[in-house]
Design a protein around this motif. Structure first.
Motif, PDB file in Angstrom:
ATOM      1  N   LYS A   1     -26.269  19.403  -6.281  1.00  0.00           N
ATOM      2  CA  LYS A   1     -26.155  18.942  -7.662  1.00  0.00           C
ATOM      3  C   LYS A   1     -24.835  18.206  -7.876  1.00  0.00           C
ATOM      4  O   LYS A   1     -24.791  17.155  -8.515  1.00  0.00           O
ATOM      5  N   ALA A   2     -23.766  18.773  -7.325  1.00  0.00           N
ATOM      6  CA  ALA A   2     -22.473  18.100  -7.413  1.00  0.00           C
ATOM      7  C   ALA A   2     -22.510  16.764  -6.687  1.00  0.00           C
ATOM      8  O   ALA A   2     -21.963  15.757  -7.154  1.00  0.00           O
ATOM      9  N   LEU A   3     -23.197  16.732  -5.539  1.00  0.00           N
ATOM     10  CA  LEU A   3     -23.306  15.493  -4.776  1.00  0.00           C
ATOM     11  C   LEU A   3     -24.116  14.453  -5.547  1.00  0.00           C
ATOM     12  O   LEU A   3     -23.805  13.251  -5.510  1.00  0.00           O
ATOM     13  N   GLY A   4     -25.153  14.915  -6.250  1.00  0.00           N
ATOM     14  CA  GLY A   4     -25.929  13.984  -7.070  1.00  0.00           C
ATOM     15  C   GLY A   4     -25.096  13.362  -8.176  1.00  0.00           C
ATOM     16  O   GLY A   4     -25.191  12.154  -8.445  1.00  0.00           O
ATOM     17  N   ARG A   5     -24.256  14.183  -8.827  1.00  0.00           N
ATOM     18  CA  ARG A   5     -23.370  13.634  -9.859  1.00  0.00           C
ATOM     19  C   ARG A   5     -22.382  12.647  -9.249  1.00  0.00           C
ATOM     20  O   ARG A   5     -22.067  11.614  -9.845  1.00  0.00           O
ATOM     21  N   TYR A   6     -21.895  12.977  -8.059  1.00  0.00           N
ATOM     22  CA  TYR A   6     -20.931  12.102  -7.387  1.00  0.00           C
ATOM     23  C   TYR A   6     -21.554  10.743  -7.080  1.00  0.00           C
ATOM     24  O   TYR A   6     -20.933   9.689  -7.299  1.00  0.00           O
ATOM     25  N   LEU A   7     -22.790  10.737  -6.593  1.00  0.00           N
ATOM     26  CA  LEU A   7     -23.465   9.474  -6.307  1.00  0.00           C
ATOM     27  C   LEU A   7     -23.795   8.708  -7.585  1.00  0.00           C
ATOM     28  O   LEU A   7     -23.726   7.478  -7.619  1.00  0.00           O
ATOM     29  N   ASP A   8     -24.150   9.427  -8.637  1.00  0.00           N
ATOM     30  CA  ASP A   8     -24.380   8.755  -9.929  1.00  0.00           C
ATOM     31  C   ASP A   8     -23.132   8.035 -10.390  1.00  0.00           C
ATOM     32  O   ASP A   8     -23.200   6.913 -10.907  1.00  0.00           O
ATOM     33  N   ASP A   9     -21.985   8.670 -10.204  1.00  0.00           N
ATOM     34  CA  ASP A   9     -20.723   8.046 -10.600  1.00  0.00           C
ATOM     35  C   ASP A   9     -20.444   6.776  -9.811  1.00  0.00           C
ATOM     36  O   ASP A   9     -19.687   5.910 -10.265  1.00  0.00           O
ATOM     37  N   HIS A  10     -21.029   6.676  -8.611  1.00  0.00           N
ATOM     38  CA  HIS A  10     -20.802   5.500  -7.764  1.00  0.00           C
ATOM     39  C   HIS A  10     -22.031   4.608  -7.693  1.00  0.00           C
ATOM     40  O   HIS A  10     -22.216   3.856  -6.728  1.00  0.00           O
ATOM     41  N   SER A  11     -22.896   4.699  -8.724  1.00  0.00           N
ATOM     42  CA  SER A  11     -24.086   3.846  -8.830  1.00  0.00           C
ATOM     43  C   SER A  11     -25.074   4.077  -7.699  1.00  0.00           C
ATOM     44  O   SER A  11     -25.866   3.183  -7.378  1.00  0.00           O
ATOM     45  N   GLY A  12     -25.029   5.257  -7.086  1.00  0.00           N
ATOM     46  CA  GLY A  12     -25.925   5.551  -5.980  1.00  0.00           C
ATOM     47  C   GLY A  12     -27.074   6.449  -6.398  1.00  0.00           C
ATOM     48  O   GLY A  12     -27.256   6.771  -7.576  1.00  0.00           O
ATOM     49  N   ARG A  13     -27.849   6.868  -5.393  1.00  0.00           N
ATOM     50  CA  ARG A  13     -29.023   7.701  -5.649  1.00  0.00           C
ATOM     51  C   ARG A  13     -29.145   8.721  -4.524  1.00  0.00           C
ATOM     52  O   ARG A  13     -28.953   8.391  -3.342  1.00  0.00           O
ATOM     53  N   LEU A  14     -29.469   9.960  -4.877  1.00  0.00           N
ATOM     54  CA  LEU A  14     -29.614  11.041  -3.900  1.00  0.00           C
ATOM     55  C   LEU A  14     -31.007  11.636  -3.999  1.00  0.00           C
ATOM     56  O   LEU A  14     -31.504  11.912  -5.097  1.00  0.00           O
ATOM     57  N   ASP A  15     -31.631  11.829  -2.836  1.00  0.00           N
ATOM     58  CA  ASP A  15     -32.931  12.493  -2.763  1.00  0.00           C
ATOM     59  C   ASP A  15     -32.818  13.565  -1.685  1.00  0.00           C
ATOM     60  O   ASP A  15     -32.519  13.259  -0.522  1.00  0.00           O
ATOM     61  N   ALA A  16     -33.032  14.801  -2.058  1.00  0.00           N
ATOM     62  CA  ALA A  16     -32.893  15.896  -1.106  1.00  0.00           C
ATOM     63  C   ALA A  16     -33.954  16.942  -1.378  1.00  0.00           C
ATOM     64  O   ALA A  16     -34.310  17.208  -2.535  1.00  0.00           O
ATOM     65  N   GLY A  17     -34.459  17.562  -0.291  1.00  0.00           N
ATOM     66  CA  GLY A  17     -35.442  18.607  -0.464  1.00  0.00           C
ATOM     67  C   GLY A  17     -36.142  18.948   0.833  1.00  0.00           C
ATOM     68  O   GLY A  17     -36.020  18.226   1.831  1.00  0.00           O
ATOM     69  N   PRO A  18     -36.873  20.053   0.848  1.00  0.00           N
ATOM     70  CA  PRO A  18     -37.591  20.470   2.066  1.00  0.00           C
ATOM     71  C   PRO A  18     -38.837  19.631   2.286  1.00  0.00           C
ATOM     72  O   PRO A  18     -39.438  19.113   1.343  1.00  0.00           O
ATOM     73  N   GLY A  19     -39.228  19.498   3.555  1.00  0.00           N
ATOM     74  CA  GLY A  19     -40.450  18.800   3.899  1.00  0.00           C
ATOM     75  C   GLY A  19     -41.548  19.780   4.258  1.00  0.00           C
ATOM     76  O   GLY A  19     -41.314  20.980   4.423  1.00  0.00           O
ATOM     77  N   PRO A  20     -42.755  19.276   4.431  1.00  0.00           N
ATOM     78  CA  PRO A  20     -43.884  20.179   4.717  1.00  0.00           C
ATOM     79  C   PRO A  20     -43.866  20.732   6.132  1.00  0.00           C
ATOM     80  O   PRO A  20     -44.588  21.687   6.433  1.00  0.00           O
ATOM     81  N   ASP A  21     -43.070  20.152   7.016  1.00  0.00           N
ATOM     82  CA  ASP A  21     -43.085  20.573   8.419  1.00  0.00           C
ATOM     83  C   ASP A  21     -41.860  21.412   8.786  1.00  0.00           C
ATOM     84  O   ASP A  21     -41.409  21.400   9.939  1.00  0.00           O
ATOM     85  N   GLY A  22     -41.284  22.126   7.821  1.00  0.00           N
ATOM     86  CA  GLY A  22     -40.145  22.980   8.098  1.00  0.00           C
ATOM     87  C   GLY A  22     -38.846  22.234   8.265  1.00  0.00           C
ATOM     88  O   GLY A  22     -37.931  22.731   8.934  1.00  0.00           O
TER      89      GLY A  22
END
Length: 393
Positions: free
Chosen positions: A359-380
């Motif tokens: 969440k902190a990293l997402g705010r950091y990227l927002d501050d730098h006009s970036g985008r973050l996508d993170a999460g688990p996948g279906p294959d572990g």
């Protein structure tokens, strides 16, 4: 750290505006005092009107001061119904009795106009327009009826007095409303400025908290991992255990240096340096690392921003998973830089991996006009995907 806005000059401007607002209040009262002075100078009204005008004038002055007191405690609040009724009666009576008292009685309309401003201040524009039209028409109409029945002994047209009184009623309310509007605007701007300062302070505290989490979370995770590894190797391979403990000391000292740099606002991360550190840590843990892309192709602010992303991703790999393989992809295309980290060894129910840090990293990227996508996948697996445009700040 973000620059702190120097509020000294702005504070002086606000105080000056308030001072001018108080001066406006004093001038309004001075105008009200000038009315009886003008009437006395042009000739006292007829004896039957003097005491009535004096009583109405005192009542008008008291109502106006009461309204000023209300504005001081709650600026811009609409007048209460009892105040509106009492002030309307006093304002109309003062204008009409003034016209009947002497040829100069139209000057009392100035006081009635100020009282009209006390009534309409805080109302919406349509209601203000309605009040002004009705008040002006009433004073003009009833004033004409009164002056046609009076003989002042002066060769003046009978419509002149009511017209002047109506003009004062139609115009003097602006002085009162404009002053209140100005004071309210200054107060609102001052409040907005203070809220902005508080938000800036809160934002800076949040940024510091995110940076501390980034530094200490990663460092402590590496220290814990290598200390555990050294304790296992102590009886098997003493030299390697010693090397791991030396690495623990290096990481601790490096983290202390970063914390000091953070305090001095001189901290910087580098994608190539973070990649080298990630390779060392994962090799020690026996995790296969596959790197696709060259960190040297990433330049400018993106190099530091993606370095921090990689650090947080490595912290999650060590803390929340038991991986055998980790893939790091670095890509620069169309002026945008992308970093993608994928690791296996993620068990079920791991949707909240790295919640606070990500969440902190997402705010950091927002501050730098970036985008973050993170999460688990279906294959572990678990992925951290950061994209930073060429316009990144």
């Amino acid at each position: 750290m973000d620059a702190v806005v120097p509020f000294g000059a702005e504070e002086r401007k606000v105080r000056a505006a308030r001072r001018f607002g108080r001066i406006g209040l004093v001038l309004t009262v001075a105008w009200l005092l000038a009315v009886p002075a003008f009437v006395v100078w042009t000739g006292l009204p007829a004896p039957g009107f003097a005491w009535s005008l004096a009583a109405l004038y005192v009542a008008a002055l008291a109502l106006h001061l009461w309204r000023i007191r209300e504005h001081v405690t709650s600026l811009g609040r609409p007048a209460s119904v009892p105040f509106v009724v009492a002030t309307s009666a006093v304002a109309l009576a003062l204008a009409l009795v003034g016209l009947a008292s002497a040829w100069s009685g139209w000057f009392w309309g100035l006081v009635s106009g100020v009282l009209l401003g006390d009534i309409v201040s805080g109302m919406r524009a349509r209601r203000i327009a309605l009040w002004v039209v009705v008040a002006t028409g009433t004073v003009l109409g009833l004033g004409l009826l009164i002056t046609h029945q009076r003989d002042y002994g002066i060769p003046l047209p009978p419509w002149l007095g009511p017209a002047l009184a109506a003009f004062y009623v139609c115009s003097m309310w602006l002085v009162d409303v404009e002053r209140v509007w100005w004071l309210k605007a200054v107060t609102d701007l001052d409040y907005s400025r203070r809220v902005a300062a508080e938000l800036a302070t809160a934002r800076e505290r949040l940024r510091l908290a995110d940076d501390l989490h980034d530094i200490l979370g990663h460092a402590l995770e590496v220290v814990a991992f290598k200390s555990e590894l050294a304790s296992r190797l102590l009886d098997v391979d003493g030299e390697r255990a010693k090397a791991e403990m030396e690495e623990v000391q290096r990481v601790a000292r490096s983290s202390l240096t970063e914390v000091r740099a953070l305090v001095r606002d001189a901290r910087a991360t580098d994608l190539a340096a973070e990649l080298a550190g990630a390779r060392t840590v994962l090799d020690s843990a026996g995790i296969e690392l596959v790197v696709r892309g060259d960190p040297a192709t990433v330049t400018g602010p993106a190099r530091s921003v993606l370095g921090r992303v990689l650090r947080e991703a490595m912290t999650n790999v060590l803390r929340h998973a038991d991986p055998r393989r980790c893939t790091i992809e670095i890509e620069v295309a169309d002026g945008a830089a992308r970093l993608r980290v994928v690791n296996d060894g993620v068990g079920p129910g791991s949707a909240g991996i790295g919640g606070t840090g990500l969440k902190a990293l997402g705010r950091y990227l927002d501050d730098h006009s970036g985008r973050l996508d993170a999460g688990p996948g279906p294959d572990g697996t678990f992925h951290v995907d950061a994209v930073l445009p060429g316009t990144a700040r």
